[in-house]
Design an enzyme around this catalytic site. Structure first.
Site: not given
Ligand SMILES: *Cc1c(COP(=O)(O)O)cnc(C)c1O
Length: 414
Positions: A259, A145, A230
């Protein structure tokens, strides 16, 4: 199910009539919090195992965060990136020192934007390589994701997030996660960068095998491709280390954060090693709100507190309490879960087969019994509480979860 008060009913009706229906919220209206406990407008309390999706790492009502926000709010809220303000500059310096690999930072407002910046950086960097300027492909992993913009949803190798949004941008390829042989086969001369979560979050809380991450690093080095971690969900102390990649001892060229970085205030960042960042030169990228002084002032406090040994010790102790508590509950209830996985306070409980179709009921019953829990993938309960959660809050939350599971109509034998 509890009956809703008229105020809550009215607001829920308003939400259902007025918001674009992209989410399916629980029918409660959160009002305030303290530590890892939340209250709704009807005065009911909840133990928070969700933390605004792994965001509110310092919980609610942190006095230092509040003081930093108020102090900065009295000075200046926004300058754009045409002019400097102090908080983002200090934050950049502190993030680089804490990262152990980076030399430069780009600030933005969300995780998707941080990954978008990383994808653009990788393409631009590849363009400038004498060896292979035609490299365009970003290699990502099944179950990943990376966000909801068109490029990041394409990087997100899960069809359910992409369906109906075609045509998707080109130049992305997918490999199975934790599979060295398949990754090696998917890798090629056209790969500009590999983008990977050290622990897959939304995909079901799946940690990368350290040997797999080492292999990916080696393959990128051999081919001259960038490795992008990420750490939007896993970073900022969530897994018991400041960065999840420390568990494997593998460093990236680029790391994306969001986050937990702002402990609830929207901010994202891309950290870049060496001279790679130079390719995003004047005019090549930007965002109006990135490095907002309010967000940066809060993130400085978050970084200082979340990298402290006090918080990291708490993550270790509460993670053990959570694992032990879930294992004991599982024994008492005769096998709700078939396994636990994750690191630190990013834990996934994989439901046993007969419980899997009931995951929605479980989440509803948990909220009705005063504990907020998230889902990850079709069959996993995800626990990502504030990293400051106390021992008594953790045990109360576990008790409430058990009451919720016991309250469900009994499950027929498999
Ligand atoms: C939540 C998340 C995203 C996206 O972040 P947003 O602030 O919702 O755009 C991308 N990568 C990972 C691993 C995430 O958990």
């Amino acid at each position: 199910m509890t009956t809703l008060s008229s105020d809550t009913r009215q607001l829920v009706d308003l939400a259902q009539a007025r918001l674009v229906p992209t989410y399916r919220q629980r029918e409660l209206i959160l009002d305030h919090g303290q530590g890892a406990t939340l209250w709704d407008i009807d005065g009911r309390d909840y133990i928070d195992f969700a933390a605004g999706i792994a965001v509110n790492a310092l919980g609610y009502g942190d006095a230092d965060v509040l003081a930093a926000l108020q102090e900065q709010a009295g000075r200046i809220w926004h300058t754009s990136n045409i002019f400097y303000s102090e908080p983002p500059l200090r934050l950049a310096d502190e993030l680089i020192a804490a990262s152990g690999f980076a030399q430069r930072v780009f600030f933005c407002n969300s995780g998707a934007e941080a990954n978008e910046a990383a994808i653009k950086l990788a393409r631009r960097w590849a363009t400038r390589q004498a060896r292979a300027p035609e490299r365009r492909t970003i290699l990502t992993f099944e179950g990943s994701f990376h966000g909801r913009t068109l490029a990041t949803v394409t990087a997100t190798a899960q069809p359910k997030y992409q369906a109906g949004f075609e045509p998707l941008p080109g130049g992305f390829r997918y490999a199975p996660y934790n599979d060295i042989v398949a990754f090696d086969a998917a890798f090629g001369d056209d790969v500009a960068a590999v983008l990977i979560e050290p622990v897959q979050g939304e995909g079901g809380v799946v940690p990368a095998d350290p040997a797999f991450l080492h292999f990916v690093r080696r393959r990128c080095d051999e081919a001259g491709a960038l490795l992008i971690f990420d750490e939007i969900q896993t970073g900022m102390g969530r897994t018991g280390r400041l960065w999840a990649h420390e568990h494997a001892g593998v460093k990236p060229d680029v790391m994306t954060l969001a986050k937990g970085l702002g402990a609830g205030f929207p901010i994202g960042a891309m950290l870049v090693a060496g001279d790679v960042a130079q390719v995003l030169d004047f005019g090549s990228h930007g965002t109006t709100f990135g490095g907002n002084p309010l967000a940066a002032a809060v993130a400085r406090v978050a970084l200082r507190k979340l990298s402290s040994s006090a918080i990291q010790d708490n993550v270790g102790a509460r993670a053990k309490q959570l694992r032990d508590g879930l294992a004991a509950l599982n024994t008492r209830l005769g096998g709700v879960f078939q396994g636990l996985r994750g690191h630190g306070l990013m834990l996934g409980a994989v439901l046993a087969g007969k419980w899997t179709p009931r995951i929605g009921e479980i989440l509803d019953a948990a909220a009705a019994n005063g504990v907020l829990v998230l889902q990850a993938g079709p069959e996993v309960l995800r626990f990502v509480p504030p990293l400051v959660i106390r021992e008594d809050e953790m045990s109360e939350g576990l008790d409430r979860l058990e009451r919720a599971l016991v309250s469900l109509p009994s499950v027929p034998a498999a």
